[in-house]
Motif scaffolding. Structure first.
Motif, short mmCIF file in Angstrom:
data_model
loop_
_atom_site.label_atom_id
_atom_site.label_comp_id
_atom_site.label_asym_id
_atom_site.label_seq_id
_atom_site.Cartn_x
_atom_site.Cartn_y
_atom_site.Cartn_z
N ASP A 1 -2.44 3.58 -14.56
CA ASP A 1 -2.21 2.18 -14.22
C ASP A 1 -3.28 1.37 -14.96
N CYS B 1 -1.99 -8.36 -3.47
CA CYS B 1 -0.57 -8.06 -3.27
C CYS B 1 -0.29 -7.65 -1.83
N THR C 1 3.99 -3.51 -11.08
CA THR C 1 4.50 -2.69 -9.97
C THR C 1 5.72 -1.90 -10.40
N ALA D 1 -6.77 -6.19 -2.36
CA ALA D 1 -5.70 -6.46 -3.32
C ALA D 1 -4.96 -7.73 -2.93
N GLU E 1 -6.31 4.06 -5.51
CA GLU E 1 -5.24 3.45 -6.30
C GLU E 1 -4.70 2.18 -5.64
N HIS E 2 -4.05 1.36 -6.46
CA HIS E 2 -3.42 0.14 -5.98
C HIS E 2 -2.27 0.49 -5.03
N ASN F 1 -10.42 -0.14 -11.45
CA ASN F 1 -10.05 -0.50 -10.09
C ASN F 1 -9.95 -2.01 -9.93
N ASN F 2 -8.94 -2.44 -9.21
CA ASN F 2 -8.68 -3.86 -9.04
C ASN F 2 -9.69 -4.56 -8.14
N GLU F 3 -10.35 -3.83 -7.24
CA GLU F 3 -11.31 -4.44 -6.32
C GLU F 3 -12.74 -4.37 -6.82
N GLN G 1 -5.26 -3.70 -14.75
CA GLN G 1 -6.50 -4.48 -14.78
C GLN G 1 -7.27 -4.32 -16.09
#
Length: 358
Positions: free
Chosen positions: A164, A302, A70, A300, A92-93, A138-140, A167
């Protein structure tokens, strides 16, 4: 025995990283001190910096240690976005979206989750130079963006590209062409508390956190040496991409026709599946699987423990289905029977919830 399938939230700590953390804790010494203990700590810090530089094709002087992904993203966006328009991918995150701020322009994605290159090309052409912020993976959904094509568009229009890579780092080779990229230690099997921003040669930025001049004046505060040492040790471990991809594919093959895999038509991380079960809220699925000993997530991690409709899936045009997706992300130490154990729990959940709905 529980089955942990939430590696994209945090990876289990690798043994080599644990050993490096303990060794650094036992050292003592501030890396900025000039006495013997301080010089030893400085050597350990610079060894970690050189390890990251070698792994990612950067120069050691262009590696800025931070407190995590972050902060690395925020440092890049606040520093490189000065005097530029900021364009951010729609998926995006939240950390990137928050750093970019409400004035940033969103770049839409296609139905498979990849960035719409034609729209991006138009956005770059219609105004002054920009900073483009796009995640490598992508995080998901695990969907990989075409970073090389994005980088070519940015270069053609005098834009900077921040990637970014939180991941992607440690799981796949990082795509080339970005001007800066962020990584996070706990997403690759290191401890939480350390990340890094890597810059292309000749690019510099002001500190987001002012302090005593650490990190060549780009990040104030005493460097968290144990966490940094753990990050470097984790990064040196071999990836499990081939093995994890095979496990992921077995999971997806065993789901049956009722489930939908978000982003199935795009390149994805080898460890990640976003599984949509139409009509069943994601929170219900997460809780049911947790009670069965299977740890997954939705959206996410977070977001302070909240489960809600996924903005990522919504941006992919999935409508009401955006609230019905869970993320299965296999860790580096996933057991060989992970697919069978997950499918057993998931199938039992589906049968039970289907009966309840009937």
């Amino acid at each position: 025995m529980t089955l942990y399938c939430d590696a994209n939230a945090t990876e289990p700590l690798r043994p080599a990283a644990r050993a490096a953390v303990i060794a650094a804790l036992d050292m003592g010494g501030n890396p900025s001190a000039v006495h013997g203990a301080g010089r030893a700590a400085r050597r350990r810090l610079e060894e970690a910096r050189e390890a990251l530089a070698r792994r990612f094709g950067a120069r050691p002087g262009d590696v800025v240690f931070t407190g995590g992904g972050t902060e690395a993203n925020a440092l890049a966006i606040h520093g490189l976005g000065r005097g530029r328009r900021v364009l951010v991918g729609a998926t995006e995150h939240p950390a990137v979206l928050a750093a970019a701020g409400p004035g940033a322009t969103s770049i839409p994605v296609l139905e498979d989750g990849q960035v719409d290159l034609e729209v991006l090309k138009g956005l770059l052409a219609e105004g002054p130079p920009a900073l483009v912020c796009l995640m490598a993976a992508n995080n998901e959904t695990g969907v990989l963006h075409p970073v090389a094509a994005v980088a070519a568009l940015c270069q053609a229009h005098g834009a900077l590209l921040h990637m970014d890579a939180v991941q992607a780092a440690g799981r796949i080779p990082l795509p080339q062409g970005a001007d800066s990229w962020a990584i996070s230690g706990h997403k690759l099997g290191g401890p939480p508390g350390a990340g890094a921003l890597l810059l292309r040669p000749g690019l510099d930025l002001p500190a987001l956190i002012a302090g005593g001049g650490q990190e060549r004046g780009r990040r104030g505060g005493t460097e968290p040496l144990p966490a940094i040492a753990g990050l470097a040790a984790a990064l040196a471990e071999p990836d499990e991409a081939g093995r994890l991809a095979a496990l992921r594919d077995r999971i997806e093959a065993g789901l049956g026709g009722e489930a939908i895999i978000a982003g199935a038509g795009a390149p994805r991380l080898p460890n990640t599946s976003c599984i949509i079960l139409p009509g069943v809220p994601a929170e219900t699925q997460v809780i049911a699987l947790d009670l069965a000993g299977v740890r997954v997530s939705a959206g996410a991690a977070c977001s302070s423990g909240k489960v809600a409709r996924s903005p990522v899936l919504a941006a992919m045009g999935l409508g009401p289905l955006a609230g019905c997706g869970i993320r299965v992300s296999l860790p580096w130490n996933a057991p060989e029977d992970a697919a069978e154990r997950f499918l057993e729990a998931w199938s039992a959940m589906r049968r039970r919830l289907s009966k309840s709905a009937a």
